[in-house]
Every structure is written in C-alpha cells, then in structure tokens.
Design a protein around this motif. Sequence first.
Motif, PDB file in Angstrom:
ATOM      1  N   TYR A 132       9.248  27.908 -14.387  1.00  0.00           N
ATOM      2  CA  TYR A 132      10.462  28.559 -14.884  1.00  0.00           C
ATOM      3  C   TYR A 132      10.835  29.742 -13.991  1.00  0.00           C
ATOM      4  O   TYR A 132      12.003  29.901 -13.616  1.00  0.00           O
ATOM      5  CB  TYR A 132      10.245  28.993 -16.337  1.00  0.00           C
ATOM      6  CG  TYR A 132      11.484  29.524 -17.010  1.00  0.00           C
ATOM      7  CD1 TYR A 132      12.655  28.776 -17.063  1.00  0.00           C
ATOM      8  CD2 TYR A 132      11.477  30.772 -17.616  1.00  0.00           C
ATOM      9  CE1 TYR A 132      13.791  29.262 -17.694  1.00  0.00           C
ATOM     10  CE2 TYR A 132      12.608  31.265 -18.251  1.00  0.00           C
ATOM     11  CZ  TYR A 132      13.758  30.495 -18.288  1.00  0.00           C
ATOM     12  OH  TYR A 132      14.885  30.987 -18.919  1.00  0.00           O
ATOM     13  N   GLY A 133       9.858  30.542 -13.635  1.00  0.00           N
ATOM     14  CA  GLY A 133      10.111  31.670 -12.747  1.00  0.00           C
ATOM     15  C   GLY A 133      10.659  31.230 -11.405  1.00  0.00           C
ATOM     16  O   GLY A 133      11.568  31.863 -10.859  1.00  0.00           O
ATOM     17  N   ASN A 134      10.135  30.142 -10.865  1.00  0.00           N
ATOM     18  CA  ASN A 134      10.638  29.624  -9.585  1.00  0.00           C
ATOM     19  C   ASN A 134      12.093  29.165  -9.693  1.00  0.00           C
ATOM     20  O   ASN A 134      12.885  29.370  -8.768  1.00  0.00           O
ATOM     21  CB  ASN A 134       9.767  28.472  -9.084  1.00  0.00           C
ATOM     22  CG  ASN A 134       8.468  28.960  -8.477  1.00  0.00           C
ATOM     23  OD1 ASN A 134       8.397  30.064  -7.950  1.00  0.00           O
ATOM     24  ND2 ASN A 134       7.436  28.152  -8.565  1.00  0.00           N
ATOM     25  N   ARG A 135      12.434  28.550 -10.822  1.00  0.00           N
ATOM     26  CA  ARG A 135      13.814  28.105 -10.995  1.00  0.00           C
ATOM     27  C   ARG A 135      14.773  29.282 -11.154  1.00  0.00           C
ATOM     28  O   ARG A 135      15.880  29.270 -10.613  1.00  0.00           O
ATOM     29  CB  ARG A 135      13.916  27.136 -12.172  1.00  0.00           C
ATOM     30  CG  ARG A 135      13.282  25.781 -11.824  1.00  0.00           C
ATOM     31  CD  ARG A 135      13.422  24.756 -12.913  1.00  0.00           C
ATOM     32  NE  ARG A 135      12.450  25.039 -13.970  1.00  0.00           N
ATOM     33  CZ  ARG A 135      12.744  25.058 -15.266  1.00  0.00           C
ATOM     34  NH1 ARG A 135      13.965  24.799 -15.687  1.00  0.00           N
ATOM     35  NH2 ARG A 135      11.821  25.310 -16.151  1.00  0.00           N
ATOM     36  N   LEU A 139      17.797  30.405  -8.448  1.00  0.00           N
ATOM     37  CA  LEU A 139      19.143  30.764  -8.886  1.00  0.00           C
ATOM     38  C   LEU A 139      19.499  32.181  -8.431  1.00  0.00           C
ATOM     39  O   LEU A 139      20.605  32.424  -7.936  1.00  0.00           O
ATOM     40  CB  LEU A 139      19.251  30.666 -10.413  1.00  0.00           C
ATOM     41  CG  LEU A 139      20.562  31.136 -11.024  1.00  0.00           C
ATOM     42  CD1 LEU A 139      21.709  30.236 -10.612  1.00  0.00           C
ATOM     43  CD2 LEU A 139      20.438  31.215 -12.532  1.00  0.00           C
ATOM     44  N   ALA A 140      18.569  33.119  -8.580  1.00  0.00           N
ATOM     45  CA  ALA A 140      18.805  34.507  -8.162  1.00  0.00           C
ATOM     46  C   ALA A 140      19.095  34.573  -6.665  1.00  0.00           C
ATOM     47  O   ALA A 140      20.006  35.294  -6.231  1.00  0.00           O
ATOM     48  CB  ALA A 140      17.601  35.381  -8.515  1.00  0.00           C
ATOM     49  N   ASN A 141      18.341  33.821  -5.866  1.00  0.00           N
ATOM     50  CA  ASN A 141      18.568  33.798  -4.412  1.00  0.00           C
ATOM     51  C   ASN A 141      19.967  33.273  -4.069  1.00  0.00           C
ATOM     52  O   ASN A 141      20.656  33.834  -3.225  1.00  0.00           O
ATOM     53  CB  ASN A 141      17.512  32.958  -3.703  1.00  0.00           C
ATOM     54  CG  ASN A 141      16.175  33.660  -3.628  1.00  0.00           C
ATOM     55  OD1 ASN A 141      16.098  34.887  -3.612  1.00  0.00           O
ATOM     56  ND2 ASN A 141      15.111  32.880  -3.588  1.00  0.00           N
ATOM     57  N   LEU A 173      18.025  38.843 -12.911  1.00  0.00           N
ATOM     58  CA  LEU A 173      17.454  37.540 -12.555  1.00  0.00           C
ATOM     59  C   LEU A 173      16.187  37.702 -11.725  1.00  0.00           C
ATOM     60  O   LEU A 173      15.167  37.059 -12.002  1.00  0.00           O
ATOM     61  CB  LEU A 173      18.491  36.695 -11.802  1.00  0.00           C
ATOM     62  CG  LEU A 173      19.681  36.218 -12.621  1.00  0.00           C
ATOM     63  CD1 LEU A 173      20.728  35.580 -11.716  1.00  0.00           C
ATOM     64  CD2 LEU A 173      19.240  35.235 -13.706  1.00  0.00           C
ATOM     65  N   TYR A 174      16.246  38.550 -10.703  1.00  0.00           N
ATOM     66  CA  TYR A 174      15.046  38.776  -9.880  1.00  0.00           C
ATOM     67  C   TYR A 174      13.904  39.353 -10.713  1.00  0.00           C
ATOM     68  O   TYR A 174      12.760  38.925 -10.598  1.00  0.00           O
ATOM     69  CB  TYR A 174      15.359  39.706  -8.700  1.00  0.00           C
ATOM     70  CG  TYR A 174      15.969  39.030  -7.506  1.00  0.00           C
ATOM     71  CD1 TYR A 174      15.457  37.828  -7.013  1.00  0.00           C
ATOM     72  CD2 TYR A 174      17.055  39.583  -6.846  1.00  0.00           C
ATOM     73  CE1 TYR A 174      16.007  37.207  -5.899  1.00  0.00           C
ATOM     74  CE2 TYR A 174      17.616  38.971  -5.732  1.00  0.00           C
ATOM     75  CZ  TYR A 174      17.087  37.784  -5.267  1.00  0.00           C
ATOM     76  OH  TYR A 174      17.625  37.160  -4.167  1.00  0.00           O
TER      77      TYR A 174
END
Length: 194
Positions: A132-135, A139-141, A173-174
């Motif tokens: 979840y954190g990677n997704r 998105l944040a990137n 988000l980050y």
Amino acid sequence: MGLDWKPLNKPKKGMENEFKNLFEILDGRKKTKLSFFDKILGKKSYNETEVQNRFFEISTTPYETLNAPRVGFDTKATEWAKQNFENRTDKALHDEAHVFRGKFLDDCEKIMGPELYNEAYSSKLAEEAIDYGNRILSLANTYAKENNLEHLRNVRNPPDADEFSPESLVHILYSSAKWVKWWGERGHGYEAYF
C-alpha cells in the motif's frame, strides 16, 4: 474523530502463521474455525478476549521495536509522564507520536481515487502495508512531477501553504507512504482506527 493508523504488533519469530490467522480472525477477514482454536488454545470453546490475549502473547509491540521507554514500566518515563500530565491544560487529550493521522488523506481523496483512498480504512499486515505504501508513493511521485514538487519528497515538516494546495497534498501523500513503509519494513502492519 476521523481515521488514525496505529502500528500493529508484529509476530514473534516462528509465530508468523498463527499471528496472521489470529489477525485475520480478529479483523473479520476470516471466519473462526473451532478446530483452529482447539489446536492453538487447547480447548473446545473460546471467546474474543482469549483470542486477543493469544495474539498479544505471540507478538511484539511497536514500543518494543522502537525500544522506547514506557510509562508504567520504566521509572524515568513514568516520572516524565506524571510531571508533563500535571502541567497539561487539557488532560483529556492523548496523542501518540507513532500514530499517523490518516484523516489528512481526506484532502487527497480526489487524487487517490476511490479504491486507493478507501483502502486506507482497512487494517493491514506488514506485507500489505508495504504494498500500500509503495502504491501511495508511486502516486505521490507522479503528482509531484506533474506539479514540479519532487523536492518535497524528503521534507519532514508540512509546507507553509494552503491545506488544499498541491504542496500540501503531495506532502500528505509522501508522509503517509513513508509512515506505512517504515513500519511495514520493520514487520509491523497497521490498524485503521476510526
């Protein structure tokens, strides 16, 4: 009240399967099977308190992972808490530094989309939390790049900007992605508390 993410306990070595089973039962993902509890708890009947007690018995708390002094266990921490509690103007407030205020994600709901946003309201084991954190990080990137805000990726404090500004949203988000991944990489999932 809103959404908070609290780090879950993590399984003790060798107890990973039982921990996962108990978590899924307590989280409502899995129906309780009596034979499972016969084997684990050694009896024919059980109650939720016994299941919770077993869950805690085979797990390590976030405080132990942090090696943090604990009130009621460590003299210095207990004295510090007593002194600081007496000086508080609002003694009803209780905040924990290791908890993430997931309610901030409400501001990001349009950017996240319904699936990713709604997922914030479900508790996760460590592996799920990392995914979840990677997704969220992906998105944040993307959002940061679109708004020329990549420099905010490693900024800890919120920007001095309107709460719905792209700067604030990318920071949320980050921050959420990093929090989830940090705990997940140390073996802790999180409880979505709302």
